[in-house]
Each structure stands twice: as C-alpha cells, then as structure tokens.
Write a protein that holds these residues in place. Sequence first.
Motif, PDB file in Angstrom:
ATOM      1  N   ILE A 150      10.189  21.308 113.005  1.00  0.00           N
ATOM      2  CA  ILE A 150       9.975  19.604 112.816  1.00  0.00           C
ATOM      3  C   ILE A 150       8.603  19.751 112.295  1.00  0.00           C
ATOM      4  N   GLY A 151       8.549  19.492 111.025  1.00  0.00           N
ATOM      5  CA  GLY A 151       8.096  19.639 110.241  1.00  0.00           C
ATOM      6  C   GLY A 151       7.632  20.239 109.157  1.00  0.00           C
ATOM      7  N   VAL A 152       8.168  21.514 108.572  1.00  0.00           N
ATOM      8  CA  VAL A 152       9.314  21.824 107.709  1.00  0.00           C
ATOM      9  C   VAL A 152       8.895  21.435 106.617  1.00  0.00           C
ATOM     10  N   ASP A 153       8.857  22.395 104.958  1.00  0.00           N
ATOM     11  CA  ASP A 153       8.337  21.802 104.135  1.00  0.00           C
ATOM     12  C   ASP A 153       9.717  21.498 103.111  1.00  0.00           C
ATOM     13  N   LEU A 154      10.942  20.484 103.174  1.00  0.00           N
ATOM     14  CA  LEU A 154      11.791  20.980 102.951  1.00  0.00           C
ATOM     15  C   LEU A 154      11.647  20.599 101.135  1.00  0.00           C
ATOM     16  N   VAL A 155      10.902  20.003 101.198  1.00  0.00           N
ATOM     17  CA  VAL A 155      10.844  20.439  99.250  1.00  0.00           C
ATOM     18  C   VAL A 155      10.662  21.435  98.833  1.00  0.00           C
ATOM     19  N   ALA A 156       9.831  22.277  99.422  1.00  0.00           N
ATOM     20  CA  ALA A 156       9.174  23.446  98.999  1.00  0.00           C
ATOM     21  C   ALA A 156      10.621  24.150  99.460  1.00  0.00           C
ATOM     22  N   ILE A 157      11.369  23.808 100.646  1.00  0.00           N
ATOM     23  CA  ILE A 157      12.976  24.551 100.424  1.00  0.00           C
ATOM     24  C   ILE A 157      13.559  24.090  99.051  1.00  0.00           C
ATOM     25  N   SER A 158      13.466  23.091  99.060  1.00  0.00           N
ATOM     26  CA  SER A 158      14.734  22.656  97.926  1.00  0.00           C
ATOM     27  C   SER A 158      14.713  23.581  96.513  1.00  0.00           C
ATOM     28  N   ASP A 159      13.578  23.901  96.432  1.00  0.00           N
ATOM     29  CA  ASP A 159      13.015  25.016  95.211  1.00  0.00           C
ATOM     30  C   ASP A 159      13.559  25.999  94.538  1.00  0.00           C
TER      31      ASP A 159
END
Length: 210
Positions: A150-159
């Motif tokens: 919960i609250g994980v930065d999906l935008v950062a992961i998408s990098d």
Amino acid sequence: MEQGAHQLTKGTLDEALKAAEASRTEVVVWRGKAEELEGEASRAAEASRVEVQRLKEKAEASWVEAQRWKEKAEDESQLEAKVTRAAEASVAVQAVLETEIGEHDALKSAARTAYEALEVKGVQSGSSLESRLIALSGQRALAVIASHYIGVDLVAISDGYVLPDDDGEADKAVMKLMEAAKDPSMVLAKLFEEEVVPPTPSADAGDPEA
C-alpha cells in the motif's frame, strides 16, 4: 745304354712339361671363361634385381592409387549420407517451423479475439496488438504490486530497473532478477490467463440478452 735311358727320361720330362703347360693354359682359359660367365651372371642378377624393384614400385604405386580411389569412394558415400541427413533434417525443421507458425497464428488470433472482447483502459485503440498485450501485462503486474504494498510509488517502478552504473554489473543484475522472477511470473501468468484470454463460450450456452 745309359745315354739312351737318359734321353728317354728327358723326353718323358719334356712331354710332361708340355702337358703341364697345356693344362695350365687350359686352366687359364677355363678360368677366363668362368670369370666371364660369372660377370654375365652378376649382370643378369643385377638386371633382375632392378626389374624386380621396378615391378615392386609399380605395384606399390598401384596400391596407393587403389587406396586413393577407395577413400574417394568412401568420401563420396559419406557426403551422400550427409546430404541425405541434411535433407531429412531440413524436412523435419520445415515441419516444426510450419507447426510453430500455425501455433503462433492461432495464439495471435486468440489474443486478437480476446482484446476485441476486452476494453483496455489507458491504451489507445489504434495501438498494435503487441503494444496492447505489453500494456495489459504491465498494468496487471503493477496492480498486483500495489495490492501487496500500500502506498508504493508505481510511477517510480514504471521507470524500470534500479541497476549499478557499470554495464557489466547491470547485465548480471538483470539476469539475476529475471531468473528470480521466472517461476513466480509463470504462476502470475496462470492466474491472469482467464482474464487475458476469456474461455470460449459453449455451443450450448444461451444468448445472455435473451
């Protein structure tokens, strides 16, 4: 009387000397003939030895030539066998290739049918089938990650990956991560299988709008 006996003895000796000289002369003659015959025999033996050596060399040359032709025939036979095996392998590869093409076409058709039945949000309708498939896979994976953290930065992961600066170390890290994700990804793919490729409706199933 003594004088007569002396003359007789002298005459006998002279005859004996003449006979001995004649014998010596004859011996010399025969010796010469023997030496001549020995020379001829030696020359004949040498000529025979040379002829035998020539025939031996000719026989060896013939054997070498026969061996060369035998090896050439064996090489041609082996080449023919290799060509036959290559042709058989080519036919087998062609059959496998045709099977693979058929399976690929069937999979592509099934995926296209599934995407026509599904509405993929966030993906342009004009995108290619491959792009839509990649987008859906990424969307599903990120959704699973978000559900666990919960609250994980999906935008950062998408990098993408977080890797070392060194190219070699980065490649090793990616390979290690891919190996670690191999089995879990198969399980996850199995989980999403019915969502990505909906089951084909049964022929006995009624019309839902009926």
